[in-house]
Design a protein around this motif. Structure first.
Motif, PDB file in Angstrom:
ATOM      1  N   LEU A 156       4.880   8.129   7.620  1.00 20.48           N
ATOM      2  CA  LEU A 156       4.067   7.817   6.446  1.00 20.48           C
ATOM      3  C   LEU A 156       2.965   8.867   6.278  1.00 20.48           C
ATOM      4  O   LEU A 156       2.690   9.334   5.171  1.00 20.48           O
ATOM      5  CB  LEU A 156       3.460   6.422   6.602  1.00 20.48           C
ATOM      6  CG  LEU A 156       2.664   5.869   5.429  1.00 20.48           C
ATOM      7  CD1 LEU A 156       3.466   5.924   4.147  1.00 20.48           C
ATOM      8  CD2 LEU A 156       2.223   4.441   5.712  1.00 20.48           C
ATOM      9  N   ALA A 198       0.839  -1.202   0.000  1.00 25.20           N
ATOM     10  CA  ALA A 198       0.000   0.000   0.000  1.00 25.20           C
ATOM     11  C   ALA A 198       0.875   1.253   0.000  1.00 25.20           C
ATOM     12  O   ALA A 198       0.599   2.222  -0.722  1.00 25.20           O
ATOM     13  CB  ALA A 198      -0.930  -0.006   1.201  1.00 25.20           C
ATOM     14  N   ALA A 199       1.957   1.230   0.801  1.00 20.64           N
ATOM     15  CA  ALA A 199       2.855   2.389   0.839  1.00 20.64           C
ATOM     16  C   ALA A 199       3.525   2.578  -0.525  1.00 20.64           C
ATOM     17  O   ALA A 199       3.683   3.708  -1.004  1.00 20.64           O
ATOM     18  CB  ALA A 199       3.902   2.207   1.929  1.00 20.64           C
ATOM     19  N   TRP A 259      -6.346   3.122   4.320  1.00 21.80           N
ATOM     20  CA  TRP A 259      -5.699   4.427   4.366  1.00 21.80           C
ATOM     21  C   TRP A 259      -5.006   4.637   3.034  1.00 21.80           C
ATOM     22  O   TRP A 259      -4.998   3.758   2.186  1.00 21.80           O
ATOM     23  CB  TRP A 259      -4.736   4.537   5.538  1.00 21.80           C
ATOM     24  CG  TRP A 259      -3.752   3.405   5.683  1.00 21.80           C
ATOM     25  CD1 TRP A 259      -3.863   2.324   6.497  1.00 21.80           C
ATOM     26  CD2 TRP A 259      -2.515   3.254   4.974  1.00 21.80           C
ATOM     27  NE1 TRP A 259      -2.786   1.496   6.342  1.00 21.80           N
ATOM     28  CE2 TRP A 259      -1.936   2.054   5.420  1.00 21.80           C
ATOM     29  CE3 TRP A 259      -1.851   4.005   4.015  1.00 21.80           C
ATOM     30  CZ2 TRP A 259      -0.718   1.585   4.940  1.00 21.80           C
ATOM     31  CZ3 TRP A 259      -0.633   3.533   3.535  1.00 21.80           C
ATOM     32  CH2 TRP A 259      -0.075   2.337   3.999  1.00 21.80           C
ATOM     33  N   ARG A 302       2.292   1.715  -3.359  1.00 23.61           N
ATOM     34  CA  ARG A 302       1.285   2.238  -4.279  1.00 23.61           C
ATOM     35  C   ARG A 302       1.119   3.744  -4.089  1.00 23.61           C
ATOM     36  O   ARG A 302       1.000   4.502  -5.046  1.00 23.61           O
ATOM     37  CB  ARG A 302      -0.049   1.539  -4.034  1.00 23.61           C
ATOM     38  CG  ARG A 302      -1.031   1.674  -5.167  1.00 23.61           C
ATOM     39  CD  ARG A 302      -2.267   0.889  -4.828  1.00 23.61           C
ATOM     40  NE  ARG A 302      -2.968   1.550  -3.741  1.00 23.61           N
ATOM     41  CZ  ARG A 302      -4.088   2.240  -3.896  1.00 23.61           C
ATOM     42  NH1 ARG A 302      -4.628   2.335  -5.083  1.00 23.61           N
ATOM     43  NH2 ARG A 302      -4.674   2.822  -2.884  1.00 23.61           N
ATOM     44  N   GLU A 303       1.136   4.180  -2.818  1.00 26.90           N
ATOM     45  CA  GLU A 303       1.016   5.611  -2.555  1.00 26.90           C
ATOM     46  C   GLU A 303       2.197   6.377  -3.142  1.00 26.90           C
ATOM     47  O   GLU A 303       2.033   7.471  -3.664  1.00 26.90           O
ATOM     48  CB  GLU A 303       0.919   5.873  -1.047  1.00 26.90           C
ATOM     49  CG  GLU A 303      -0.385   5.427  -0.417  1.00 26.90           C
ATOM     50  CD  GLU A 303      -1.605   6.026  -1.111  1.00 26.90           C
ATOM     51  OE1 GLU A 303      -1.565   7.225  -1.461  1.00 26.90           O
ATOM     52  OE2 GLU A 303      -2.590   5.301  -1.314  1.00 26.90           O
ATOM     53  N   ALA A 304       3.386   5.785  -3.054  1.00 25.94           N
ATOM     54  CA  ALA A 304       4.561   6.459  -3.620  1.00 25.94           C
ATOM     55  C   ALA A 304       4.394   6.612  -5.130  1.00 25.94           C
ATOM     56  O   ALA A 304       4.726   7.662  -5.700  1.00 25.94           O
ATOM     57  CB  ALA A 304       5.825   5.669  -3.302  1.00 25.94           C
ATOM     58  N   PHE A 311       4.366  11.999   4.875  1.00 23.38           N
ATOM     59  CA  PHE A 311       4.590  11.819   3.444  1.00 23.38           C
ATOM     60  C   PHE A 311       3.279  11.960   2.666  1.00 23.38           C
ATOM     61  O   PHE A 311       3.207  12.635   1.640  1.00 23.38           O
ATOM     62  CB  PHE A 311       5.232  10.446   3.228  1.00 23.38           C
ATOM     63  CG  PHE A 311       5.087   9.877   1.859  1.00 23.38           C
ATOM     64  CD1 PHE A 311       5.582  10.557   0.752  1.00 23.38           C
ATOM     65  CD2 PHE A 311       4.489   8.641   1.661  1.00 23.38           C
ATOM     66  CE1 PHE A 311       5.469  10.021  -0.516  1.00 23.38           C
ATOM     67  CE2 PHE A 311       4.370   8.100   0.405  1.00 23.38           C
ATOM     68  CZ  PHE A 311       4.858   8.793  -0.685  1.00 23.38           C
ATOM     69  N   LEU A 328       1.494   6.695  -6.788  1.00 24.47           N
ATOM     70  CA  LEU A 328       0.442   7.688  -7.029  1.00 24.47           C
ATOM     71  C   LEU A 328       0.982   9.093  -6.829  1.00 24.47           C
ATOM     72  O   LEU A 328       0.662  10.022  -7.571  1.00 24.47           O
ATOM     73  CB  LEU A 328      -0.739   7.447  -6.087  1.00 24.47           C
ATOM     74  CG  LEU A 328      -1.649   6.288  -6.452  1.00 24.47           C
ATOM     75  CD1 LEU A 328      -2.650   6.041  -5.339  1.00 24.47           C
ATOM     76  CD2 LEU A 328      -2.386   6.591  -7.746  1.00 24.47           C
TER      77      LEU A 328
END
Lengths: 289, 447
Positions: B390, A167-168, B362, A170-172, B393, A174
């Protein structure tokens, strides 16, 4: 051509002029403030540093020695570029020289010369998250860096499942899609299993660059993605998400093998260091920086 | 020779600007206008003896200028020399020769002096756009003249009557008086016919001209603001019997109209014969004190999440980062309890523009599609001390922040939030989101 040391008067005038031009034409500019470590003999150390530093700068940069600090003006350079240059200088300086470098960029950090210099000076002075570790890390290879970070006690240690790491990551990715005026750079390695991570990428070129670690070093082609062939056992051992852009930074490292808690930080210096170690390790010289 | 120095009003292109100083040297008093509309203003304020009007001087064409000047009692006898390239249409042909200009000016002034007084009534027609309705009325006002302005606008056919420089009545479709006048003055498109004479059957408007013009502008602005606070498609109905509540006339008329009936805002505004703003103000206050209620099941929050104007400004905000038709930005959604945040986002997803990502707890949990390639990601940072890096960020670089109260855990953010912050309600989050989008548009518009 290597830049030479300019007089402080010339530098001040040039800085004001460069900022005025950046404001007028919507360009970017950044500057570095280089100070000796407090325990060093200030001015002498700086003179020594200045010589090696000049060789590391680009020919359009302007440098001056002002009191106990070196000021470097980087025209047409954004915050990410300044961070990457800072990283390069810190890594390539001879061991005898130890310096602190702070950076500030127009327009993200301020609009006037004085404010930018003051901010860069302040950033050079503050220890920063994980800065103590960083000096040591700089001498290590990428994977040793990850191992050291996991062993180190300084950083927050959240319990991270494999899903959370994905998930992290994927956020990076995005964030890289969103940060289209500010350049960004991201490197992800999730055991070669990104599970639809790249679906979010739009078809066009991003202004940032994405490195995806994969055992086979191949994947669906995209103009902004580089697939990095990474040894399978290393990918099986470590998950990592590294992100750096003008406005934010994020580092996540997890020991996938032991299912132990990972470490993470929102520290531009650390992100920059790890990304540049990663690129060194795999000879990734393209794109940004 | 004349005893008085004649005043010339010049509306020329910059290329011909030298003519002004030449005419001054020749002993004329010369006023220079930057463009056609300014020339009209200046002429009205201080009627010149002659106007030299270049058809390329901008904003107003020579034909309309002449027509308006003709229709004004004080200006109708001022000669207008047009400057242009076509000798058939213009009195002077470009490039101007200075001696010719002086000859033509002298001749025209002489003709005007000798001209007999008294002209017949003329009808002026034209298109709204370069000229507002107020611009058309100003000359009549300034000359304290009378007449009627017939308008063909998108909201219908209307008429404004003036008598001795004051607006005395207006009609628009089935509406008379101020309701009609304010609606007409808000029109910017359409065509007009100006008659120098004409009387309304009765006088319904008594306020001074300037007050009415200012009031029309104020009411237009305020009406837009009030309407944005009311759901446009929902139906309202009175929840108290109008006979049982003492109220000022506008409110009791509103309640009478809505007693036993359910109407949309538009229908209510059209149904009452009061200026639109008065109706909407009454509706808003009746709604706030509970005398008027939404008809359940009729509310449609999604339809008008962003007005076209706001969308345009937001597109500009996003347009700076737009690449090949896709523009992205993010809004951070903060709250102490992830459940409350999730509930708020679920409520938001009733809007057709908002899509939830099914499994994400989230991170980018919802996407707001504004259309035309503009997309706002709604990002929820993970809660808890451990995840501060996180969260930092995810939140940094956000265009704005929505807070589901309480949001105390995010105090580290409040010292330097990345964008405007708006609190919103977990049960009814649409107004909060709408307010944030409007704030973003305001911030962008100020740049």
């Amino acid at each position: 051509m290597v830049p030479r040391l300019e007089s402080p008067r010339f530098f001040d005038a040039f800085l004001v002029r460069t900022l005025a031009q950046a404001r007028r034409y919507g360009r970017r500019a950044a500057l570095l403030v280089v100070t000796p470590e407090p325990d060093e003999n200030g001015r002498a150390a700086l003179r020594r540093a200045a010589l090696s530093l000049l060789g590391l700068l680009r020919d359009a940069d302007v440098v001056t020695l002002q009191g106990e600090e070196l000021l470097v003006l980087l025209p047409e350079t954004d915050r990410l570029g300044a961070l990457m240059l800072r990283e390069r200088i810190l890594r390539h300086l001879p061991e005898a020289v130890s310096l602190r470098i702070g950076s500030a960029a127009y327009p993200e950090d301020g609009f006037d010369a004085e404010g930018l210099v003051a901010l860069a000076r302040q950033r050079a002075a503050e220890p920063g998250q994980g800065a103590a570790a960083a000096r040591e890390l700089r001498s290590l290879g990428f994977w040793e860096c990850l191992r050291r970070l996991l062993a180190d006690g300084d950083l927050p240690r959240p319990a991270l499942s494999a899903a959370a790491v994905r998930a992290a990551a994927r956020e990076a990715i995005l964030e890289l899609c969103r940060a289209s005026t500010v350049r960004g750079i991201a490197a992800v390695g999730c055991g070669g299993d990104e599970g639809g991570l790249l679906d979010a990428l739009p078809a066009h070129r991003l202004s940032g660059r994405l490195f995806v670690a994969r055992p086979d070093g191949a994947g669906p082609p995209h103009p902004s993605v580089t697939y990095v062939p990474v040894e399978e056992e290393r990918l099986a051992r470590f998950d990592f998400v590294l992100f750096l852009a003008g406005h934010s930074a994020y580092v996540l490292v997890r020991d996938a093998g032991e299912n132990a808690p990972g470490v993470h930080a929102a520290d531009p210096g650390l992100a920059c260091l790890l990304i540049s170690r990663f690129r060194d390790a795999y000879g990734l010289r393209e794109g940004i920086g | 020779m004349r005893e008085r120095v004649p005043t010339l009003l010049l509306a020329l292109t910059p290329a011909e600007a030298g003519v002004a100083s030449y005419l001054r040297e020749r002993g004329f008093r010369v006023l220079v206008a930057a463009h056609g509309a300014e020339a009209l203003d200046m002429a009205v304020a201080q009627p010149p003896d002659l106007v030299l009007f270049d058809e390329d001087c901008g904003v107003l064409d020579a034909e309309s200028f002449s027509r308006i000047v003709r229709s004004n009692a004080r200006l109708s006898r001022v000669p207008v020399l047009t400057v242009g390239r076509d000798p058939k249409r213009a009195s002077l042909v470009k490039p101007l020769r200075r001696d010719r200009v002086v000859l033509a000016v002298e001749a025209a002034l002489a003709r005007a002096e000798c001209a007999a007084a008294g002209r017949g009534e003329e009808l002026t027609r034209g298109v709204l756009g370069p000229l507002s309705i107020v611009d058309l009325l100003q000359p009549i006002r300034a000359s304290r003249g009378s007449g009627k302005l017939v308008l063909h606008t998108p909201v219908g056919e209307g008429t404004i009557w003036l008598s001795e420089g004051e607006i005395v009545d207006a009609r628009l479709g089935r509406y008379w008086g101020k309701k009609a006048l304010f609606r007409l003055l808000g029109c910017v498109e359409g065509s007009f016919e100006l008659y120098p004479a004409g009387r309304p059957p009765t006088r319904r408007i008594y306020e001074p001209f300037d007050f009415l013009v200012l009031e029309a502008a104020r009411q237009k602005d305020e009406l837009g603001e009030h309407l944005s606070q009311l759901p446009p498609r929902a139906r309202f109905t009175a929840s108290v019997d109008p006979r049982n509540v003492p109220a000022r006339p506008s409110l009791s008329w509103l309640l009478e109209r809505l007693w036993g009936e359910a109407l949309t805002v538009r229908e209510i505004v059209d149904a009452l014969h009061l200026p639109d703003l008065e109706v909407v103000t009454a509706l808003l206050s009746a709604y706030r004190i509970g005398w008027v209620q939404l008809v359940p099941g009729q509310s449609d929050p999604g339809e008008e999440l962003v007005s076209p104007e706001i969308r345009r400004v937001l597109l500009r905000l996003l347009g700076r980062t737009a690449q090949r038709g896709q523009a992205l930005a993010k809004i951070a959604v903060l709250g102490d309890e992830l459940d409350r945040v999730r509930r708020a986002l679920r409520a938001l997803s009733r809007c057709p523009q908002v899509q939830l990502r099914a499994r994400a707890h989230w991170g980018t949990v919802a996407v707001l599609d504004l259309g035309e390639g503009a997309i706002l990601d709604l990002v929820v940072p993970p809660p808890g001390e451990d995840f501060v890096p996180l969260a930092r960020f995810l939140v940094s670089g956000a265009a704005g922040i929505l807070r589901v109260e309480p949001a105390e855990a995010w105090s580290w953010l409040t010292s330097a939030p990345p964008g405007p912050t708006i609190g919103f309600d977990a049960v009814d989050p649409v107004p909060g989101l709408r307010a944030l989008l409007e704030r973003l548009a305001d911030v962008e518009a100020e740049r």
